[in-house]
Design a protein around this motif. Structure first.
Motif, PDB file in Angstrom:
ATOM      1  N   TYR A  86       8.184   1.354  13.519  1.00  0.00           N
ATOM      2  CA  TYR A  86       8.191   1.504  12.064  1.00  0.00           C
ATOM      3  C   TYR A  86       8.998   0.381  11.415  1.00  0.00           C
ATOM      4  N   GLU A 180       1.720   6.501   0.256  1.00  0.00           N
ATOM      5  CA  GLU A 180       3.178   6.672   0.237  1.00  0.00           C
ATOM      6  C   GLU A 180       3.733   6.435  -1.165  1.00  0.00           C
ATOM      7  N   PHE A 194       7.959  10.160   4.516  1.00  0.00           N
ATOM      8  CA  PHE A 194       7.785   9.784   5.915  1.00  0.00           C
ATOM      9  C   PHE A 194       7.210  10.939   6.728  1.00  0.00           C
ATOM     10  N   THR A 198       3.457   9.546   6.098  1.00  0.00           N
ATOM     11  CA  THR A 198       3.355   8.471   7.097  1.00  0.00           C
ATOM     12  C   THR A 198       3.020   9.014   8.485  1.00  0.00           C
TER      13      THR A 198
END
Length: 284
Positions: A86, A180, A194, A198
């Motif tokens: 990431y 996002e 997240f 994500t």
């Protein structure tokens, strides 16, 4: 480049390699249905008793340990590699990205045996970990890391992390950041974005990379051989013992066939699941 050049330069060599692999696998499977003759390098006639013998405690426990070690390795490798992947994809700091690339890729240029010997120095009775723990007064006697499943898993995680990081970085780089941004504009905190945006969007890559690493580590030999020291056996180590120590080539072939089916079977079974996840992500 015309079609004929493509055929002779790419397709024909690939077909030859594939043919060699198929012939090798056929030879292994041929040995797996032959009778073992003690004291002889030759094999007997056709038999299926070799496959029935896999149910014996010795072979069954080694197969079970191999599956457990492989999937624990893949799980811990995922947990450690995802933050690195990431950061590698999302950081805007050039020197940090370069550093992460170097740290992630460099282990691929060292052999498995070299890395395993390094871990032997780290995990040994007088190694770095035990020396540090004793110096800090955390323990009064060295801990046993060598010749344990824990030590084997630690070394295998380090061995597999570069590949896992590359696979996860590819999955993360394909995430549409507009989703996002939309979640953040609606008031979601960064951790919520997240966890709720994500991670779900990268789930196909997570599942695929985890299964790939698990299937890959099923064939590990040098690491469990050196770190396990004969006390922790995986299928490849048992194949070595049966084939080159006992000259029981039929059993060694059966174990090789089991490892092949387990590794490639898991990859084949996971493909429809990953495809459904990719469609679900595309529709979301």
């Amino acid at each position: 480049m015309n079609d004929r050049r493509i055929w002779w330069c790419f397709i024909v060599p690939c077909m030859l390699v594939a043919l060699a692999v198929v012939m090798s696998l056929a030879a292994v499977f041929q040995y797996s249905v032959r009778e073992f003759i003690p004291g002889s390098l030759n094999t007997g006639g056709f038999t299926l008793d070799n496959y029935y013998s896999i149910g014996r405690p010795l072979y069954f426990l080694v197969i079970l340990d191999t599956l457990i070690i492989s999937f624990l390795t893949a799980l811990f490798c995922l947990l450690l590699s995802y933050p690195v992947a990431y950061a590698l994809v999302r950081t805007n700091i050039e020197w940090l990205r370069t550093l992460l690339v170097i740290l992630a890729i460099t282990p691929l240029f060292t052999g498995e045996i070299v890395r395993t010997y390094a871990w032997m120095l780290v995990l040994g009775t007088e190694g770095f970990v035990n020396s540090s723990l004793l110096a800090l007064g955390i323990v009064n006697a060295p801990l046993q890391f060598m010749y344990t499943k824990f030590g084997v898993i630690v070394a295998l995680v380090h061995y597999s992390m570069p590949v896992m990081i590359i696979l996860l970085a590819t999955a993360i780089s394909h995430v549409n950041r507009d989703f996002e941004k939309a979640a953040a504009n609606l008031g979601a905190a960064p951790l919520v974005v997240f966890a709720r945006v994500t991670v779900p969007l990268t789930m196909p890559g997570i599942v695929a990379s985890t299964v790939v690493i698990a299937a890959w580590t099923m064939s590990a030999f040098a690491t469990p051989q050196l770190i396990g020291g004969g006390k922790v056996l995986m299928i490849s180590n048992l194949v070595y013992l049966q084939g080159l120590s006992s000259f029981n080539f039929p059993i060694a072939a059966v174990l090789s066939a089991v490892a092949f089916v387990a590794a490639f079977g898991s990859l084949a079974l996971i493909q429809p699941f990953v495809t459904r996840l990719e469609r679900r992500v595309a529709q979301s």
